[in-house]
Scaffold this motif. Structure first.
Motif, mmCIF file in Angstrom:
data_model
loop_
_atom_site.group_PDB
_atom_site.id
_atom_site.type_symbol
_atom_site.label_atom_id
_atom_site.label_comp_id
_atom_site.label_asym_id
_atom_site.label_seq_id
_atom_site.Cartn_x
_atom_site.Cartn_y
_atom_site.Cartn_z
ATOM 1 N N ALA A 117 -3.518 -13.083 -2.537
ATOM 2 C CA ALA A 117 -4.630 -12.185 -2.214
ATOM 3 C C ALA A 117 -4.182 -10.755 -2.440
ATOM 4 O O ALA A 117 -3.002 -10.423 -2.261
ATOM 5 N N THR A 118 -5.114 -9.925 -2.836
ATOM 6 C CA THR A 118 -4.841 -8.500 -3.027
ATOM 7 C C THR A 118 -5.567 -7.704 -1.954
ATOM 8 O O THR A 118 -6.786 -7.846 -1.773
ATOM 9 N N GLY A 119 -4.802 -6.877 -1.254
ATOM 10 C CA GLY A 119 -5.367 -6.010 -0.233
ATOM 11 C C GLY A 119 -5.365 -4.569 -0.689
ATOM 12 O O GLY A 119 -4.497 -4.145 -1.473
ATOM 13 N N TYR A 120 -6.327 -3.792 -0.187
ATOM 14 C CA TYR A 120 -6.472 -2.396 -0.578
ATOM 15 C C TYR A 120 -6.286 -1.482 0.634
ATOM 16 O O TYR A 120 -6.580 -1.863 1.771
ATOM 17 N N GLY A 121 -5.842 -0.259 0.363
ATOM 18 C CA GLY A 121 -5.687 0.720 1.432
ATOM 19 C C GLY A 121 -5.874 2.129 0.914
ATOM 20 O O GLY A 121 -5.738 2.398 -0.283
ATOM 21 N N PHE A 122 -6.189 3.047 1.826
ATOM 22 C CA PHE A 122 -6.337 4.464 1.495
ATOM 23 C C PHE A 122 -6.125 5.264 2.770
ATOM 24 O O PHE A 122 -6.110 4.717 3.872
ATOM 25 N N ASN A 123 -5.955 6.577 2.634
ATOM 26 C CA ASN A 123 -5.797 7.412 3.824
ATOM 27 C C ASN A 123 -7.106 8.095 4.185
ATOM 28 O O ASN A 123 -7.953 8.347 3.332
ATOM 29 N N SER A 124 -7.265 8.363 5.470
ATOM 30 C CA SER A 124 -8.471 9.025 5.960
ATOM 31 C C SER A 124 -8.521 10.477 5.494
ATOM 32 O O SER A 124 -7.517 11.078 5.091
ATOM 33 N N ASN A 125 -9.716 11.053 5.594
ATOM 34 C CA ASN A 125 -9.895 12.458 5.273
ATOM 35 C C ASN A 125 -9.102 13.340 6.228
ATOM 36 O O ASN A 125 -8.770 12.942 7.340
ATOM 37 N N GLY A 126 -8.817 14.547 5.771
ATOM 38 C CA GLY A 126 -8.093 15.512 6.598
ATOM 39 C C GLY A 126 -6.618 15.588 6.290
ATOM 40 O O GLY A 126 -5.948 16.547 6.662
ATOM 41 N N ARG A 127 -6.077 14.578 5.603
ATOM 42 C CA ARG A 127 -4.701 14.583 5.130
ATOM 43 C C ARG A 127 -4.721 14.267 3.640
ATOM 44 O O ARG A 127 -5.549 13.487 3.171
ATOM 45 N N VAL A 169 -1.388 4.016 4.733
ATOM 46 C CA VAL A 169 -2.085 3.552 3.528
ATOM 47 C C VAL A 169 -1.648 2.133 3.180
ATOM 48 O O VAL A 169 -2.474 1.245 2.906
ATOM 49 N N LEU A 170 -0.344 1.896 3.170
ATOM 50 C CA LEU A 170 0.180 0.573 2.845
ATOM 51 C C LEU A 170 -0.157 -0.444 3.919
ATOM 52 O O LEU A 170 -0.474 -1.609 3.628
ATOM 53 N N ASP A 171 -0.082 -0.038 5.169
ATOM 54 C CA ASP A 171 -0.407 -0.933 6.281
ATOM 55 C C ASP A 171 -1.839 -1.452 6.157
ATOM 56 O O ASP A 171 -2.109 -2.644 6.374
ATOM 57 N N MET A 172 -2.789 -0.582 5.804
ATOM 58 C CA MET A 172 -4.172 -1.016 5.651
ATOM 59 C C MET A 172 -4.280 -2.117 4.603
ATOM 60 O O MET A 172 -4.971 -3.123 4.806
ATOM 61 N N ALA A 173 -3.598 -1.937 3.477
ATOM 62 C CA ALA A 173 -3.644 -2.942 2.412
ATOM 63 C C ALA A 173 -3.017 -4.259 2.863
ATOM 64 O O ALA A 173 -3.497 -5.340 2.508
ATOM 65 N N LEU A 174 -1.943 -4.190 3.635
ATOM 66 C CA LEU A 174 -1.300 -5.413 4.130
ATOM 67 C C LEU A 174 -2.233 -6.205 5.039
ATOM 68 O O LEU A 174 -2.311 -7.437 4.958
ATOM 69 N N TRP A 175 -2.964 -5.523 5.899
ATOM 70 C CA TRP A 175 -3.887 -6.217 6.803
ATOM 71 C C TRP A 175 -5.089 -6.769 6.037
ATOM 72 O O TRP A 175 -5.595 -7.848 6.363
ATOM 73 N N ASP A 176 -5.551 -6.029 5.036
ATOM 74 C CA ASP A 176 -6.645 -6.535 4.204
ATOM 75 C C ASP A 176 -6.230 -7.839 3.524
ATOM 76 O O ASP A 176 -6.970 -8.830 3.527
ATOM 77 N N ALA A 177 -5.014 -7.854 2.968
ATOM 78 C CA ALA A 177 -4.514 -9.062 2.315
ATOM 79 C C ALA A 177 -4.312 -10.199 3.317
ATOM 80 O O ALA A 177 -4.598 -11.365 3.017
ATOM 81 N N ALA A 178 -3.808 -9.872 4.501
ATOM 82 C CA ALA A 178 -3.573 -10.906 5.521
ATOM 83 C C ALA A 178 -4.868 -11.618 5.880
ATOM 84 O O ALA A 178 -4.919 -12.857 5.994
ATOM 85 N N TYR A 236 0.634 5.592 10.919
ATOM 86 C CA TYR A 236 1.502 4.441 10.628
ATOM 87 C C TYR A 236 0.762 3.117 10.595
ATOM 88 O O TYR A 236 1.376 2.060 10.567
ATOM 89 N N GLY A 237 -0.563 3.143 10.648
ATOM 90 C CA GLY A 237 -1.307 1.909 10.494
ATOM 91 C C GLY A 237 -1.543 1.148 11.784
ATOM 92 O O GLY A 237 -1.237 1.601 12.891
ATOM 93 N N LEU A 238 -2.081 -0.050 11.613
ATOM 94 C CA LEU A 238 -2.459 -0.882 12.752
ATOM 95 C C LEU A 238 -1.246 -1.377 13.541
ATOM 96 O O LEU A 238 -1.335 -1.559 14.759
ATOM 97 N N VAL A 239 -0.117 -1.589 12.879
ATOM 98 C CA VAL A 239 1.076 -2.043 13.608
ATOM 99 C C VAL A 239 1.423 -1.040 14.699
ATOM 100 O O VAL A 239 1.675 -1.408 15.857
#
Length: 393
Positions: A46-56, A112-121, A303-306
């Motif tokens: 599975a491929t998961g995607y991630g991005f950073n929120s606005n303001g940074r 950013v990477l953490d979001m993609a990891l959870w999407d893939a999970a 640092y993401g959801l973790v």
């Protein structure tokens, strides 16, 4: 079963807009986007995607030099006890050889990477992320819908009070019953002069809301010192606003405590705190009140959801309910977290920061509540404009 990361790709996309809050304009804002492909031991991937929120801003250097190489070198990763992919070992690999402290931009790259990891999970599990989180961390319980509010009211060249009211009227027409506007964005003015201007803007929006202050939030974006924060507090205290957001520098905890002694209605802050430890310092020293105040830490920036799971545990230990958490960012990732972990709601950007803000295409907002679709992962594929950007990776 073991899991292995087989591919990581990153890019930078603009989210620029000719708008401003009390502190910054967004004319040159960018965002990092990533795609991570994970292969399970049985051959599924599975491929998961991630991005950073606005303001940074985008973090291509940190991603390329430190965090992506560590993930690529992680090798086989242990599965979660439920047999699915577990982002925590991958997160631990990313943070190897990182000293504590100094959270500013590093926390964005990891998020950013953490979001993609959870999407893939969640995709590997064949579940929406909110359902995966409910199963793993909330006893299988998820909310039927999330409370959301429309964040807007930015400063824009040529935009007057009539323009502000028309904007808020559009949000009400979209199904939002609670809205947020910016204040404090009058550089060069004396506090009294700026306050009188903002009071006129606030009163105009309150008139649109039939005088119901509980349907209006105001946001300073950390612009004020104590004198200005207290002057505004004294003037708006009688409006009964939903909350008075980030009136002070986010790391000035003792000044927050002073304000909380004087301003009785709810205060909201935390969107610029990027670690559990910083959030804990706010709880210990900021004078905030767990029966009314709102915490806005954004998992995509911190640092993401973790790390956010650690923050929620810390809050429980200090007597705070997850219902007091309403994350900043207006993105689907935080919306999944809100529904799956029982938070108090989520921010929404109906007209700005496209295509990253908002919800799945065609999902309605009704009385400031939104239901989650049954789409595996975070649900990016169901948001047409956003997926058009992500799929290029």
């Amino acid at each position: 079963m073991t899991m292995k990361i087989t591919s990581i790709r990153q890019g930078v996309v603009p989210i620029s807009s000719q708008i401003a809050n009390a502190y910054i304009d967004f004319s040159k804002m960018t965002a990092s986007v990533v795609a991570i492909t994970i292969e399970a031991g049985d051959g599924r991937q599975a491929t998961g995607y991630g991005f950073n929120s606005n303001g940074r801003y985008a973090q291509p250097g940190l991603l390329a030099e430190r965090f992506i190489p560590r993930l690529e070198e992680a090798g086989e990763l242990a599965a979660h006890p439920d047999g699915g992919f577990d982002p925590i070992p991958a997160w631990t690999a990313m943070m190897r050889n990182e000293k504590p402290g100094g959270h500013g931009e590093r926390s964005v790259a990891v998020g950013v990477l953490d979001m993609a990891l959870w999407d893939a999970a969640a995709k590997l599990a064949g579940l929406p992320l909110w359902k995966l989180l409910a199963n793993r961390y909330n006893g299988g319980k998820a909310d039927d819908a999330a409370w959301v509010y429309a964040a807007g009211g930015y400063y824009h060249p040529g935009k007057d009070i009539d323009g502000l009211v028309e904007e808020m009227k559009r949000y009400l027409g979209m199904g939002y019953s609670t809205v947020k506007m910016k204040i404090g964005g009058s550089p060069g003015m004396a506090v009294r002069e700026a306050l009188l201007l903002d009071l006129g803007r606030i009163e105009a929006v309150l008139k649109l809301l039939d005088g119901d202050g509980s349907r209006l939030c105001v946001d300073v974006n950390g612009r004020f010192g104590l004198h200005a924060a207290l002057s505004y507090a004294a003037s708006i205290q009688g409006f009964g606003l939903r909350w008075y957001e980030e009136p002070l520098d986010p790391l000035d905890y003792s000044t927050h405590a002073t304000l909380a002694e004087q301003y009785v209605p709810p205060i909201a802050t935390g969107e610029n705190l990027f670690s559990m430890v910083d959030a804990r310092n706010l709880i210990r020293h900021g004078g905030l009140r767990p029966d009314r105040d709102i915490l806005q830490m954004d998992p995509a920036l911190s640092y993401g959801l973790v790390e956010y799971l650690r923050t929620l545990q810390m809050l429980r230990e200090h007597g705070w309910s997850a219902r007091r958490c309403v994350p900043h960012g207006g993105h689907q990732f935080a919306l999944n977290i809100a529904v799956g972990l029982g938070l108090g709601g989520n921010e929404s950007y109906p007209e700005v920061f496209a295509p990253f803000g908002g919800f799945a295409t065609g999902v309605p907002v009704q009385d400031s509540r939104v239901r989650m679709p049954e789409v595996p992962g975070v649900g990016f594929e169901a948001k047409n404009e956003l997926y058009a950007v992500l799929k290029d990776l």
